[in-house]
Design a protein around this motif. Structure first.
Motif, PDB file in Angstrom:
ATOM      1  N   ALA A   1       0.785  -1.312  -0.171  1.00 33.60           N
ATOM      2  CA  ALA A   1      -0.070   0.037   0.044  1.00 33.60           C
ATOM      3  C   ALA A   1       0.988   1.164   0.064  1.00 33.60           C
ATOM      4  CB  ALA A   1      -0.950   0.097   1.186  1.00 33.60           C
ATOM      5  N   TYR A   2       1.861   1.188   0.485  1.00 32.22           N
ATOM      6  CA  TYR A   2       2.783   2.467   0.746  1.00 32.22           C
ATOM      7  C   TYR A   2       3.317   3.141  -0.733  1.00 32.22           C
ATOM      8  CZ  TYR A   2       3.208   1.354   5.749  1.00 32.22           C
ATOM      9  OH  TYR A   2       2.971   1.118   6.909  1.00 32.22           O
TER      10      TYR A   2
ATOM     11  N   ALA B   1      14.678  -3.710   4.543  1.00 30.89           N
ATOM     12  CA  ALA B   1      14.876  -3.084   3.434  1.00 30.89           C
ATOM     13  C   ALA B   1      14.601  -3.944   2.243  1.00 30.89           C
ATOM     14  CB  ALA B   1      16.531  -2.682   3.405  1.00 30.89           C
ATOM     15  N   VAL B   2      14.745  -5.546   2.424  1.00 33.50           N
ATOM     16  CA  VAL B   2      14.391  -6.256   1.443  1.00 33.50           C
ATOM     17  C   VAL B   2      12.895  -6.357   1.302  1.00 33.50           C
ATOM     18  CG1 VAL B   2      14.520  -8.723   0.948  1.00 33.50           C
ATOM     19  CG2 VAL B   2      16.618  -7.638   1.673  1.00 33.50           C
ATOM     20  N   SER B   3      12.362  -6.239   2.497  1.00 34.84           N
ATOM     21  CA  SER B   3      10.658  -6.508   2.245  1.00 34.84           C
ATOM     22  C   SER B   3      10.043  -5.464   1.693  1.00 34.84           C
ATOM     23  CB  SER B   3      10.034  -6.967   3.828  1.00 34.84           C
ATOM     24  OG  SER B   3       8.789  -6.872   3.712  1.00 34.84           O
ATOM     25  N   ALA B   4      10.628  -4.249   2.232  1.00 39.63           N
ATOM     26  CA  ALA B   4       9.902  -2.870   1.476  1.00 39.63           C
ATOM     27  C   ALA B   4      10.280  -2.607   0.020  1.00 39.63           C
ATOM     28  CB  ALA B   4      10.837  -1.665   2.312  1.00 39.63           C
ATOM     29  N   THR B   5      11.454  -3.343  -0.343  1.00 38.22           N
ATOM     30  CA  THR B   5      11.577  -3.340  -1.819  1.00 38.22           C
ATOM     31  C   THR B   5      10.949  -4.175  -2.398  1.00 38.22           C
ATOM     32  OG1 THR B   5      14.159  -2.739  -1.318  1.00 38.22           O
ATOM     33  CG2 THR B   5      13.599  -3.522  -3.515  1.00 38.22           C
ATOM     34  N   LEU B   6      10.580  -5.364  -2.149  1.00 45.72           N
ATOM     35  CA  LEU B   6       9.571  -6.187  -2.798  1.00 45.72           C
ATOM     36  C   LEU B   6       8.272  -5.619  -2.507  1.00 45.72           C
ATOM     37  CD1 LEU B   6      10.929  -9.802  -1.147  1.00 45.72           C
ATOM     38  CD2 LEU B   6      11.374  -8.842  -3.396  1.00 45.72           C
ATOM     39  N   ALA B   7       7.827  -5.215  -1.523  1.00 47.11           N
ATOM     40  CA  ALA B   7       6.508  -4.533  -1.870  1.00 47.11           C
ATOM     41  C   ALA B   7       6.403  -3.175  -2.404  1.00 47.11           C
ATOM     42  CB  ALA B   7       6.205  -3.970  -0.313  1.00 47.11           C
ATOM     43  N   ALA B   8       7.413  -2.571  -2.742  1.00 45.82           N
ATOM     44  CA  ALA B   8       7.492  -1.446  -3.705  1.00 45.82           C
ATOM     45  C   ALA B   8       7.451  -1.728  -5.232  1.00 45.82           C
ATOM     46  CB  ALA B   8       8.700  -0.558  -3.428  1.00 45.82           C
ATOM     47  N   LEU B   9       8.180  -2.644  -5.493  1.00 47.68           N
ATOM     48  CA  LEU B   9       8.070  -3.112  -6.980  1.00 47.68           C
ATOM     49  C   LEU B   9       6.954  -3.978  -7.156  1.00 47.68           C
ATOM     50  CD1 LEU B   9      11.821  -4.566  -7.088  1.00 47.68           C
ATOM     51  CD2 LEU B   9      10.961  -2.057  -8.001  1.00 47.68           C
ATOM     52  N   GLY B  10       6.451  -4.817  -6.350  1.00 51.38           N
ATOM     53  CA  GLY B  10       5.424  -5.692  -6.694  1.00 51.38           C
ATOM     54  C   GLY B  10       4.075  -4.750  -6.418  1.00 51.38           C
ATOM     55  N   GLY B  11       4.154  -4.057  -5.408  1.00 47.80           N
ATOM     56  CA  GLY B  11       3.042  -3.094  -5.205  1.00 47.80           C
ATOM     57  C   GLY B  11       2.528  -1.998  -6.600  1.00 47.80           C
ATOM     58  N   SER B  12       3.617  -1.772  -7.110  1.00 44.15           N
ATOM     59  CA  SER B  12       3.232  -0.722  -8.204  1.00 44.15           C
ATOM     60  C   SER B  12       2.871  -1.648  -9.429  1.00 44.15           C
ATOM     61  CB  SER B  12       4.314  -0.178  -8.558  1.00 44.15           C
ATOM     62  OG  SER B  12       5.715  -1.036  -9.102  1.00 44.15           O
ATOM     63  N   LEU B  13       3.283  -2.678  -9.664  1.00 41.38           N
ATOM     64  CA  LEU B  13       2.738  -3.580 -10.645  1.00 41.38           C
ATOM     65  C   LEU B  13       1.397  -4.006 -10.511  1.00 41.38           C
ATOM     66  CD1 LEU B  13       5.830  -5.928 -11.169  1.00 41.38           C
ATOM     67  CD2 LEU B  13       4.767  -3.990 -12.780  1.00 41.38           C
TER      68      LEU B  13
END
Length: 389
Positions: free
Chosen positions: A19-20, A138-150
């Motif tokens: 969501a972020y 950091a790893v989790s936030a990165t996965l969330a950012a990349l996956g969340g935008s898609l």
């Protein structure tokens, strides 16, 4: 030592929040104006300032695990409310819960971690574990950012919030399995009544100038890097970077903190705390100066270097504090550190906002460079007097 792995899991799922990456777009779609968003940020800051110390004391006198569980419950509540939020007061309620949840977690997590390690005679691993926690983050936030935008592009915004609620629920389940470490809560209550906790904490910092200086270092550097976290998008936009690459930049910034987080404990075997903090302060001073004058992709390169060195600060500052305080007030001291960070960030923000309005974002970062340079000079002399080693 099971608590350590459970804390890793909690950090991972608490940061796995798709969501972020579309948060402001979702809020705008639900009718929130920019001015209303600013009001909610003020509410968030005030909530933390008012409750940071009381919740730290509560963690020391009552239970670190229980506050972590309550923080996880509030995180779930935030996303549940946001799924149906349409009015300003809905979002205001969410940021109040977020601020309260932040205060529950801020001191309790590191206090529970240190006491868990200490119970097994492994407190010397604290910096290493803190670094790994930040790495999971950091790893989790990165996965969330990349996956969340898609996901948002294909399925809309609401799915991201449903998945975020699910991830927060998993973090809650992991928090419920934590075990309270055997810190001497009963003795602490007898020795330091609730009404004396704040006074005792302030006296500790007064009588330990080295600890106070290191904690201040964490506040200044943490605040400085926070302004890049908040405004790098504007900086990149001024340089003409296409929005398409913003996700990759965000991932790069997150991953560049990993080496410092993971290697901070190893660096302490070769260098002193003083040498490492001086190095970071010097890099911050030069880095922000170059960011402000290199109004090109070279400025982005300077940002990358600043992020690379920023990773070692949190494990070092937190470790220096926790190795020197008693278990009975561990969460309270952490809350003072968190409160100080928000206070310093607010004060620096006044100057940053002024110079940004006069000289655009580049002037704001130039102000941060001057501030970092002044602090470097101060730390050079003060660390000698305070015997920071």
């Amino acid at each position: 030592m099971n608590n350590v792995w459970k804390l890793y899991a909690i950090r991972f799922f608490q940061s796995l929040i798709p969501a972020y990456v579309i948060e402001r777009l979702f809020w705008e779609a639900r009718g929130m104006s920019i001015q209303e968003v600013v009001y909610t940020e003020i509410i968030f800051a005030v909530t933390i300032i008012l409750l940071e110390i009381p919740t730290g004391v509560l963690a020391d006198k009552w239970s670190r695990k229980r506050l972590l569980v309550l923080g996880a419950v509030l995180a779930c509540s935030e996303f549940a409310i946001l799924l149906f939020a349409t009015e300003f007061w809905h979002f205001a309620a969410v940021v109040c819960l977020a601020g309260l949840g932040n205060t529950f977690v801020s001191g309790s997590e590191t206090a529970l971690l240190y006491d868990s390690l200490q119970a097994h005679g492994k407190e010397n691993r604290f910096e290493k574990v803190i670094g790994r926690l930040n790495a999971f983050d950091a790893v989790s936030a990165t996965l969330a950012a990349l996956g969340g935008s898609l996901l948002a592009h294909r399925f809309g915004y609401e799915l991201n919030y449903i998945l975020s609620l699910a991830s927060a629920a998993v973090a809650l389940l992991a928090a419920l399995t934590l075990q309270e470490p055997p810190f001497k809560k009963e003795d602490a209550e007898a020795a330091v009544p609730m009404s004396e906790y704040v006074r005792a904490s302030l006296l500790f910092f007064r009588h330990n100038p080295g600890v106070s200086l290191v904690v201040l270092t964490g506040m200044v550097t943490g605040s400085a890097i926070g302004f890049i976290d908040e405004f790098w998008q504007i900086y990149a936009e001024r340089l003409g970077v296409p929005v398409l690459y913003f996700g990759l930049l965000s991932a790069a910034f997150l991953f560049l903190r990993l080496p410092g987080n993971l290697l901070a404990h190893a660096l302490l075997r070769r260098f002193s705390y003083r040498a490492l903090f001086l190095c970071v302060s010097a890099v911050f001073t030069l880095g922000f100066f170059l960011i402000s004058i290199w109004q090109s992709y070279a400025g982005l390169a300077a940002i990358l270097v600043v992020f690379l060195f920023s990773g070692i600060v949190d494990p070092l500052a937190s470790g220096y504090l926790h190795h020197r305080i008693d278990s009975s007030m561990r969460a309270t001291m952490d809350s003072f550190q968190s409160l100080g960070l928000y206070g310093v960030h607010s004060l620096i923000g006044l100057g940053f906002g002024y110079y940004s309005s006069k000289l655009d974002i580049f002037g704001g970062f130039g102000f941060i460079a001057v501030l970092c340079g002044a602090f470097f000079a101060y730390f050079w002399f003060a660390s000698k007097a305070a015997a920071v080693r």
